[in-house]
Write a protein that holds these residues in place. Structure first.
Motif, PDB file in Angstrom:
ATOM      1  N   ALA A  25       0.833  -1.207   0.000  1.00 54.17           N
ATOM      2  CA  ALA A  25       0.000   0.000   0.000  1.00 54.17           C
ATOM      3  C   ALA A  25       0.868   1.257   0.000  1.00 54.17           C
ATOM      4  O   ALA A  25       0.608   2.200  -0.750  1.00 54.17           O
ATOM      5  N   ILE A  26       1.909   1.258   0.795  1.00 52.89           N
ATOM      6  CA  ILE A  26       2.825   2.406   0.832  1.00 52.89           C
ATOM      7  C   ILE A  26       3.508   2.562  -0.517  1.00 52.89           C
ATOM      8  O   ILE A  26       3.613   3.667  -1.048  1.00 52.89           O
ATOM      9  N   LEU A  27       3.964   1.452  -1.086  1.00 51.15           N
ATOM     10  CA  LEU A  27       4.648   1.498  -2.370  1.00 51.15           C
ATOM     11  C   LEU A  27       3.715   2.001  -3.468  1.00 51.15           C
ATOM     12  O   LEU A  27       4.083   2.877  -4.253  1.00 51.15           O
ATOM     13  N   PHE A  28       2.491   1.483  -3.523  1.00 57.39           N
ATOM     14  CA  PHE A  28       1.518   1.944  -4.521  1.00 57.39           C
ATOM     15  C   PHE A  28       1.242   3.430  -4.349  1.00 57.39           C
ATOM     16  O   PHE A  28       1.183   4.182  -5.317  1.00 57.39           O
ATOM     17  N   TYR A  29       1.055   3.867  -3.115  1.00 56.49           N
ATOM     18  CA  TYR A  29       0.792   5.284  -2.838  1.00 56.49           C
ATOM     19  C   TYR A  29       1.950   6.144  -3.367  1.00 56.49           C
ATOM     20  O   TYR A  29       1.731   7.118  -4.083  1.00 56.49           O
ATOM     21  N   ALA A  30       3.172   5.769  -3.016  1.00 61.15           N
ATOM     22  CA  ALA A  30       4.335   6.565  -3.419  1.00 61.15           C
ATOM     23  C   ALA A  30       4.520   6.574  -4.936  1.00 61.15           C
ATOM     24  O   ALA A  30       4.875   7.605  -5.512  1.00 61.15           O
ATOM     25  N   LEU A  31       4.288   5.442  -5.583  1.00 65.81           N
ATOM     26  CA  LEU A  31       4.493   5.356  -7.032  1.00 65.81           C
ATOM     27  C   LEU A  31       3.441   6.122  -7.833  1.00 65.81           C
ATOM     28  O   LEU A  31       3.656   6.421  -9.002  1.00 65.81           O
ATOM     29  N   ASP A  43       4.371  12.452   5.723  1.00 66.16           N
ATOM     30  CA  ASP A  43       3.322  12.409   4.705  1.00 66.16           C
ATOM     31  C   ASP A  43       2.512  11.122   4.813  1.00 66.16           C
ATOM     32  O   ASP A  43       1.285  11.137   4.736  1.00 66.16           O
ATOM     33  N   LEU A  44       3.194  10.010   5.014  1.00 67.04           N
ATOM     34  CA  LEU A  44       2.501   8.725   5.098  1.00 67.04           C
ATOM     35  C   LEU A  44       1.592   8.649   6.316  1.00 67.04           C
ATOM     36  O   LEU A  44       0.480   8.126   6.233  1.00 67.04           O
ATOM     37  N   THR A  45       2.034   9.180   7.448  1.00 70.31           N
ATOM     38  CA  THR A  45       1.177   9.164   8.637  1.00 70.31           C
ATOM     39  C   THR A  45       0.034  10.159   8.508  1.00 70.31           C
ATOM     40  O   THR A  45      -1.048   9.923   9.037  1.00 70.31           O
ATOM     41  N   ALA A  46       0.237  11.252   7.762  1.00 71.91           N
ATOM     42  CA  ALA A  46      -0.831  12.234   7.563  1.00 71.91           C
ATOM     43  C   ALA A  46      -1.951  11.695   6.691  1.00 71.91           C
ATOM     44  O   ALA A  46      -3.111  12.084   6.846  1.00 71.91           O
ATOM     45  N   ILE A  55       4.670   2.744  10.363  1.00 71.88           N
ATOM     46  CA  ILE A  55       5.203   3.076   9.034  1.00 71.88           C
ATOM     47  C   ILE A  55       6.672   2.673   8.897  1.00 71.88           C
ATOM     48  O   ILE A  55       7.073   2.104   7.877  1.00 71.88           O
ATOM     49  N   TYR A  56       7.484   2.972   9.905  1.00 67.29           N
ATOM     50  CA  TYR A  56       8.922   2.689   9.812  1.00 67.29           C
ATOM     51  C   TYR A  56       9.249   1.239   9.467  1.00 67.29           C
ATOM     52  O   TYR A  56      10.082   0.992   8.580  1.00 67.29           O
ATOM     53  N   PRO A  57       8.617   0.239  10.094  1.00 67.44           N
ATOM     54  CA  PRO A  57       8.934  -1.150   9.706  1.00 67.44           C
ATOM     55  C   PRO A  57       8.570  -1.464   8.259  1.00 67.44           C
ATOM     56  O   PRO A  57       9.257  -2.254   7.602  1.00 67.44           O
ATOM     57  N   ARG A  58       7.517  -0.858   7.749  1.00 65.85           N
ATOM     58  CA  ARG A  58       7.130  -1.093   6.349  1.00 65.85           C
ATOM     59  C   ARG A  58       8.149  -0.461   5.402  1.00 65.85           C
ATOM     60  O   ARG A  58       8.465  -1.024   4.348  1.00 65.85           O
TER      61      ARG A  58
END
Length: 94
Positions: A25-31, A43-46, A55-58
């Motif tokens: 999910a993080i990767l898709f969001y960033a891409l 940004d990810l936590t917001a 978030i950090y472990p992901r």
């Protein structure tokens, strides 16, 4: 998509059984952000209900898989997201 990530690349990432669903999910969001997007934990936590502790472990998982690289800068960390995993062989030009 803003960065014109090809559908096949997203399918490959979705099928990657080595990644957890939160990491995907993080990767898709960033891409799918606009060109020039700088991924940050803030940004990810917001944009999600997840805490920075979640978030950090992901991000570490994505770094271990080669989808994210990190550069330490004076203000903290700068993360770069890659559609194709970066490996030691890739960096060496093999």
């Amino acid at each position: 998509m803003p960065q014109a990530v090809q559908f096949e690349a997203l399918q490959r990432i979705a099928a990657d059984a080595s990644l957890s669903l939160p990491a995907k999910a993080i990767l898709f969001y960033a891409l799918t952000r606009e060109p020039g997007y700088r991924m940050s934990v803030a940004d990810l936590t917001a944009m999600s209900p997840a805490s920075d502790k979640a978030i950090y472990p992901r991000i570490k998982e994505l770094m271990a898989a080669g989808y994210v690289t990190r550069k330490l800068i004076q203000a903290g960390c700068e993360y770069t997201v890659h559609v194709t995993p970066i490996t030691a062989a890739t960096e060496a030009g093999a």
